[in-house]
Design a protein around this motif. Structure first.
Motif, PDB file in Angstrom:
ATOM      1  N   THR A 164       0.824  -1.203   0.000  1.00 13.31           N
ATOM      2  CA  THR A 164       0.000   0.000   0.000  1.00 13.31           C
ATOM      3  C   THR A 164       0.858   1.253   0.000  1.00 13.31           C
ATOM      4  O   THR A 164       0.579   2.213  -0.733  1.00 13.31           O
ATOM      5  CB  THR A 164      -0.930   0.008   1.227  1.00 13.31           C
ATOM      6  OG1 THR A 164      -1.787  -1.131   1.184  1.00 13.31           O
ATOM      7  CG2 THR A 164      -1.775   1.268   1.255  1.00 13.31           C
ATOM      8  N   GLN A 167       2.316   1.757  -3.422  1.00 15.38           N
ATOM      9  CA  GLN A 167       1.294   2.162  -4.388  1.00 15.38           C
ATOM     10  C   GLN A 167       0.880   3.617  -4.198  1.00 15.38           C
ATOM     11  O   GLN A 167       0.625   4.329  -5.179  1.00 15.38           O
ATOM     12  CB  GLN A 167       0.084   1.237  -4.272  1.00 15.38           C
ATOM     13  CG  GLN A 167       0.361  -0.165  -4.796  1.00 15.38           C
ATOM     14  CD  GLN A 167      -0.739  -1.149  -4.469  1.00 15.38           C
ATOM     15  OE1 GLN A 167      -1.627  -0.865  -3.674  1.00 15.38           O
ATOM     16  NE2 GLN A 167      -0.692  -2.312  -5.089  1.00 15.38           N
ATOM     17  N   VAL A 168       0.818   4.064  -2.952  1.00 13.94           N
ATOM     18  CA  VAL A 168       0.509   5.476  -2.698  1.00 13.94           C
ATOM     19  C   VAL A 168       1.627   6.365  -3.231  1.00 13.94           C
ATOM     20  O   VAL A 168       1.373   7.412  -3.851  1.00 13.94           O
ATOM     21  CB  VAL A 168       0.289   5.714  -1.190  1.00 13.94           C
ATOM     22  CG1 VAL A 168       0.185   7.199  -0.895  1.00 13.94           C
ATOM     23  CG2 VAL A 168      -0.977   5.003  -0.721  1.00 13.94           C
ATOM     24  N   ILE A 218      -6.656   3.338  -1.166  1.00 19.95           N
ATOM     25  CA  ILE A 218      -6.064   4.637  -0.817  1.00 19.95           C
ATOM     26  C   ILE A 218      -5.364   5.247  -2.022  1.00 19.95           C
ATOM     27  O   ILE A 218      -5.514   6.440  -2.314  1.00 19.95           O
ATOM     28  CB  ILE A 218      -5.079   4.477   0.357  1.00 19.95           C
ATOM     29  CG1 ILE A 218      -5.795   3.946   1.595  1.00 19.95           C
ATOM     30  CG2 ILE A 218      -4.400   5.803   0.672  1.00 19.95           C
ATOM     31  CD1 ILE A 218      -4.876   3.666   2.755  1.00 19.95           C
ATOM     32  N   SER A 219      -4.584   4.433  -2.749  1.00 19.34           N
ATOM     33  CA  SER A 219      -3.857   4.949  -3.908  1.00 19.34           C
ATOM     34  C   SER A 219      -4.829   5.390  -5.003  1.00 19.34           C
ATOM     35  O   SER A 219      -4.598   6.401  -5.674  1.00 19.34           O
ATOM     36  CB  SER A 219      -2.895   3.889  -4.451  1.00 19.34           C
ATOM     37  OG  SER A 219      -3.589   2.728  -4.871  1.00 19.34           O
ATOM     38  N   VAL A 222      -6.320   8.740  -3.880  1.00 16.04           N
ATOM     39  CA  VAL A 222      -5.342   9.823  -4.035  1.00 16.04           C
ATOM     40  C   VAL A 222      -5.262  10.256  -5.486  1.00 16.04           C
ATOM     41  O   VAL A 222      -5.358  11.448  -5.814  1.00 16.04           O
ATOM     42  CB  VAL A 222      -3.956   9.371  -3.524  1.00 16.04           C
ATOM     43  CG1 VAL A 222      -2.877  10.369  -3.942  1.00 16.04           C
ATOM     44  CG2 VAL A 222      -3.956   9.216  -2.014  1.00 16.04           C
TER      45      VAL A 222
END
Length: 241
Positions: A164, A167-168, A218-219, A222
């Protein structure tokens, strides 16, 4: 344990031969505490069984089921089942598309995966720099985007928290890339339009990878929030000029 896995929602929403989920059964038996636990584990109260009934419909058909009805009735409204079915169809299409694109990646050995990640990292940085260096241009963006998605696909076997975080970071990297393209593109009418369409397709592919549990939500959030604001701003700027 379910809350710590990516497959939590798929497990708790699994159906029996009659199309009933655990939420349907808990509503039929009037187990309010179980209903709360299942909802906390992402159980979907808008799922219908073979009779077309949601868990709330099942609860309403029982006697002395007021507490269960109150738990399931929060934020429920007419027509939500139809919207849910439409969303399920979209998710199914996106998941199948993602699986088709990345189906061979899971069988890659660790050594080959690490070597590919190094190569893709070089491609990402090289194409990013090529955009900003003379003679520059926007066509290098195609190489960047392909390398970007291949990198995301190769990260699936990594530990969840580490994956994660990466990826963010990659999502912010893509944002920087998108922000760097706009100042150098010619402001003919069709060029910003093509760029915006291309960016929209990027977000759609990210959504398909998210539904297949290849990238984190989350990514996607964003990247999606930034691109939405950026596309709206650039559209107004292009219209104004």
């Amino acid at each position: 344990m379910l809350k710590k896995t990516d497959c939590c929602q798929g497990v708790v929403n699994r159906k029996d031969k009659d199309g009933n989920t655990a939420l349907h059964r808990a509503a039929a038996k009037n187990y309010p505490q179980m209903l709360k636990l299942l909802l906390a584990c992402k159980a979907d109260k808008n799922v219908t069984n073979q009779a077309g009934l949601t868990a709330l419909d099942v609860a309403r058909g029982q006697v002395n089921n007021r507490e269960s009805i109150n738990i399931l009735g929060v934020c429920s409204f007419a027509g939500v089942s139809t919207l849910y079915k439409l969303w399920q169809l979209i998710v199914k299409i996106l998941t199948e598309a993602s699986t088709e694109i990345f189906q061979d990646m899971d069988g890659i050995s660790s050594d080959d995966r690490n070597a590919l990640l190094v190569i893709l990292g070089l491609l990402l940085t090289a194409t990013y720099q090529a955009i900003l260096s003379p003679p520059g241009g926007v066509w290098q963006g195609a190489v960047f985007i392909v390398a970007f998605f291949l990198t995301l696909g190769l990260l699936k076997p990594f530990p969840r928290g580490f994956k994660t975080a990466l990826q963010v970071l990659l999502a912010f990297f893509a944002i920087c890339f998108q922000a760097s393209i706009y100042p150098i593109i010619p402001f003919y009418f069709y060029v910003p339009l093509v760029i915006n369409i291309f960016i929209f397709l990027v977000f759609v592919i990210m959504m398909s990878m998210c539904t297949a549990s290849r990238v984190s939500k989350i990514s996607v959030m964003v990247l999606g929030c930034w691109l939405l604001v950026g596309v709206i701003y650039q559209s107004f700027a292009s219209f104004g000029s």
